[in-house]
Write an enzyme that holds these catalytic residues in place. Sequence first.
Site, PDB file in Angstrom:
ATOM      1  N   GLU A 133     -22.627   6.501   8.260  1.00 56.03           N
ATOM      2  CA  GLU A 133     -21.988   5.077   7.833  1.00 56.03           C
ATOM      3  C   GLU A 133     -22.298   4.883   6.330  1.00 56.03           C
ATOM      4  OE1 GLU A 133     -19.988   3.026   8.322  1.00 56.03           O
ATOM      5  OE2 GLU A 133     -20.573   1.050   7.544  1.00 56.03           O
ATOM      6  N   GLY A 193       5.059   0.045   6.780  1.00 49.51           N
ATOM      7  CA  GLY A 193       5.015   1.185   7.795  1.00 49.51           C
ATOM      8  C   GLY A 193       5.656   2.430   7.225  1.00 49.51           C
ATOM      9  N   HIS A 223     -28.454  24.595   8.312  1.00 50.49           N
ATOM     10  CA  HIS A 223     -27.213  25.408   8.748  1.00 50.49           C
ATOM     11  C   HIS A 223     -26.204  25.153   7.541  1.00 50.49           C
ATOM     12  CE1 HIS A 223     -29.299  26.576  12.368  1.00 50.49           C
ATOM     13  NE2 HIS A 223     -29.545  25.181  12.311  1.00 50.49           N
ATOM     14  N   LYS A 246     -19.731   4.440   3.145  1.00 50.01           N
ATOM     15  CA  LYS A 246     -19.877   3.199   2.341  1.00 50.01           C
ATOM     16  C   LYS A 246     -19.954   3.385   1.072  1.00 50.01           C
ATOM     17  CE  LYS A 246     -18.991   0.911   4.525  1.00 50.01           C
ATOM     18  NZ  LYS A 246     -18.366   0.329   6.092  1.00 50.01           N
ATOM     19  N   TRP A 259       0.900  -1.273  -0.003  1.00 47.69           N
ATOM     20  CA  TRP A 259       0.051  -0.074   0.048  1.00 47.69           C
ATOM     21  C   TRP A 259       0.954   1.271  -0.235  1.00 47.69           C
ATOM     22  CZ3 TRP A 259      -1.199   4.319   3.153  1.00 47.69           C
ATOM     23  CH2 TRP A 259      -2.332   4.917   2.911  1.00 47.69           C
ATOM     24  N   LYS A 272      -7.620  -2.836   4.065  1.00 49.80           N
ATOM     25  CA  LYS A 272      -8.465  -3.312   4.975  1.00 49.80           C
ATOM     26  C   LYS A 272      -7.794  -2.835   6.347  1.00 49.80           C
ATOM     27  CE  LYS A 272     -11.943  -5.724   6.362  1.00 49.80           C
ATOM     28  NZ  LYS A 272     -13.138  -4.905   6.272  1.00 49.80           N
ATOM     29  N   GLU A 309     -16.921   5.288  -0.518  1.00 48.83           N
ATOM     30  CA  GLU A 309     -15.633   4.395  -0.666  1.00 48.83           C
ATOM     31  C   GLU A 309     -15.799   3.404  -1.765  1.00 48.83           C
ATOM     32  OE1 GLU A 309     -14.291   2.019   2.689  1.00 48.83           O
ATOM     33  OE2 GLU A 309     -16.354   1.773   3.401  1.00 48.83           O
TER      34      GLU A 309
HETATM   35  C1  F6R Z   1     -14.810   1.555   6.224  1.00 42.98           C
HETATM   36  C2  F6R Z   1     -14.065   0.785   6.870  1.00 42.98           C
HETATM   37  C3  F6R Z   1     -13.017   1.418   7.651  1.00 42.98           C
HETATM   38  C4  F6R Z   1     -12.607   0.735   8.951  1.00 42.98           C
HETATM   39  C5  F6R Z   1     -11.520   1.703   9.515  1.00 42.98           C
HETATM   40  C6  F6R Z   1     -11.221   1.013  10.952  1.00 42.98           C
HETATM   41  O1  F6R Z   1     -15.830   0.732   5.368  1.00 42.98           O
HETATM   42  O2  F6R Z   1     -13.785  -0.271   6.549  1.00 42.98           O
HETATM   43  O3  F6R Z   1     -13.542   2.749   7.828  1.00 42.98           O
HETATM   44  O4  F6R Z   1     -13.739   0.767   9.757  1.00 42.98           O
HETATM   45  O5  F6R Z   1     -10.398   1.487   9.084  1.00 42.98           O
HETATM   46  O6  F6R Z   1     -10.578  -0.343  11.025  1.00 42.98           O
HETATM   47  P1  F6R Z   1     -10.658  -1.430  12.165  1.00 42.98           P
HETATM   48  O7  F6R Z   1     -12.081  -1.493  12.309  1.00 42.98           O
HETATM   49  O8  F6R Z   1     -10.136  -2.675  11.477  1.00 42.98           O
HETATM   50  O9  F6R Z   1     -10.006  -0.561  13.389  1.00 42.98           O
END
Ligand code: F6R
Length: 614
Positions: A486, A101, A509, A490, A76, A609, A493
């Site tokens: 949320e 990292g 506002h 979704k 990434w 992820k 993204e």
């Molecule tokens: C959105 C999504 C991210 C995660 C976020 C936290 O669909 O998946 O916003 O919720 O990166 O990830 P975790 O839960 O693994 O700390």
Amino acid sequence: MCGIIGALVTDRDAAPLLFDGLRRLEYRGYDSAGIATLDGDGRPTRRRAAGKLDNLQTSLYAAPMKGRSGIGHTRWATHGPANETNAHPHLAGPIAIVHNGIIENEKPLRAELAAEGVTFESDTDTEVIARLLHRELQRGSSPEDAMATVMPRLAGAFAFVCLLAGEDDLMLAARQGTPLALGLGDGEAFCASDALALAPLTRRVVYLEEGDWAVLRRSGAEVRNRAGETVDRPEVVTEVSGALVGKGNFRHFMEKEIHEQDEVIGYTLRGLIDGLGGDIAKPSLPAMPFDPKTLSKITIVACGTASYAGQIGKYWIERLARVPVECDLASEFRYREPVLPEGGMVLAISQSGETLDTTEALRLGAAQGQITAGVVNVPESTIAREARFVIPTKAGPEIGVASTKAFTTQLAALAVFAVALGLERGALTPEAADGHLRSLTEIPAAIRTILHGPVIRRAEAIAHDLVDKHTVLYLGRGTSWTVAMEGALKFKEISYIHAEGYAAGEMKHGPIALIEEGTPVVFVAPEDGLAEKTLSNMRQVRARGGEVILVTDEKGADRFGELAEHVLEVPTVDPLWAPIALTVPVQVLAYETALAKGTDVDQPRNLAKSVTVE
Ligand code: F6R
């Protein structure tokens, strides 16, 4: 982010195992991938490809790599574009390295090496680590001494693994801020960013702690801590399953995971509630290592979707347990000098249990004497291991990058926690707690009804109208506001269409300026105490030409339905727990729109992820 893996094997080639491990780690990033092995003459050879793992696979099929020692990486991008030149492994003299990292002091280190005449092949901070190690080896240091010298010079959160030319039985591995697990096999040794990648290779795992580095040989691992002292880190038998999760009959993991929600919420609840078949149901959470009666405040820390679970959890905990709750984005919390009262708790919510900002926020809480707690999906993850009190969610592996079942199981776990605290603190009677828990256990059936009813077909039809829009507004009040946020997250993204979630009462506002003829506005509005107010917001949208897409329950459909172009209806459930059910249609709408647009649903651009960088 970035997935790393290493293997020292015996009578087989390492590359196929490494590639299989990379498939399990691909959720961590998919900008490029690569493998290096020590081949016949003991020197590292590497194969790299920009883009997804499939590109690397094509090259490996065409010409398989030989060698019993190897490292692999899925990237990434942070430093430099996602091309083959910047793909890992990187080479420097005898060293091949893969890294996850960020080295924060990369610039001065690079300048220091450049001043000595060192030239670089890539834009990455990774190559700086390899060049520093190479310099130490050139000065005559052993690999161990080179690590001992270089580690204290590196700032940031990172993990890396190195191979050395001519050292067929040696791997150097380090962890500071991002995860790395060592795997001990039968005369073989491995390491990887998570136990999921190790699971098919071995179940014997040693988790490195912050600042640790290890010399790994086929006979075992020697681990040193930040101070360079040899330390014993316990070997655990991992419970993580090595089975590769498939999509079944679904087109995408996200679709499958949406459809699993009734089942996994059921598992999560069954693990946390006792006595459902008897007279009185009660929470059965892990033992609380604190006195709930004297809990002064809960500070929830999380990122993204998990933070929205926290915001809904705040409503529930304050209402049912009468404890003040603050919900903070972990990345903000860490840097704003929060005031944490004595007897308070920092509660981290995380699917992966590895999100760097969330982990560090939890550690900040621990350093300030707070009780640390976690709602975590991945067992054995950093947060699951470091928090003193852990409420597990049982979503199973979530592969789609956009979180769906992890979110709704987080809500289920937080709901039981709110009831448990309410009961322990005397804010709820056992009868009231029983009632709340029983209505909570009706949610999986409601979700089944949604997924087998007309919602998907309707969302598909709406999606065809949405693909050409530039922006979609999501509005709601109370916990429906959070569901709206949320839904907007979704939607943007995975469809790449701008979407914004807002409190319906705040619309006038500012965001009302966005509304013109045909602007889609998703209202998350069940029939609850706020219905009358939401109704006037809907009228204001209609009066300006906005198109209302209504996400509601049966009663809400009767009441607001005539104002909406489209209605996505869920069965009526206990209003307290309605946000869990109302989430499903907003997930489906995002999914169907991405499908109609033809985007990469499971691996949307630029995302990963598990976010282990800042
Ligand atoms: C959105 C999504 C991210 C995660 C976020 C936290 O669909 O998946 O916003 O919720 O990166 O990830 P975790 O839960 O693994 O700390």
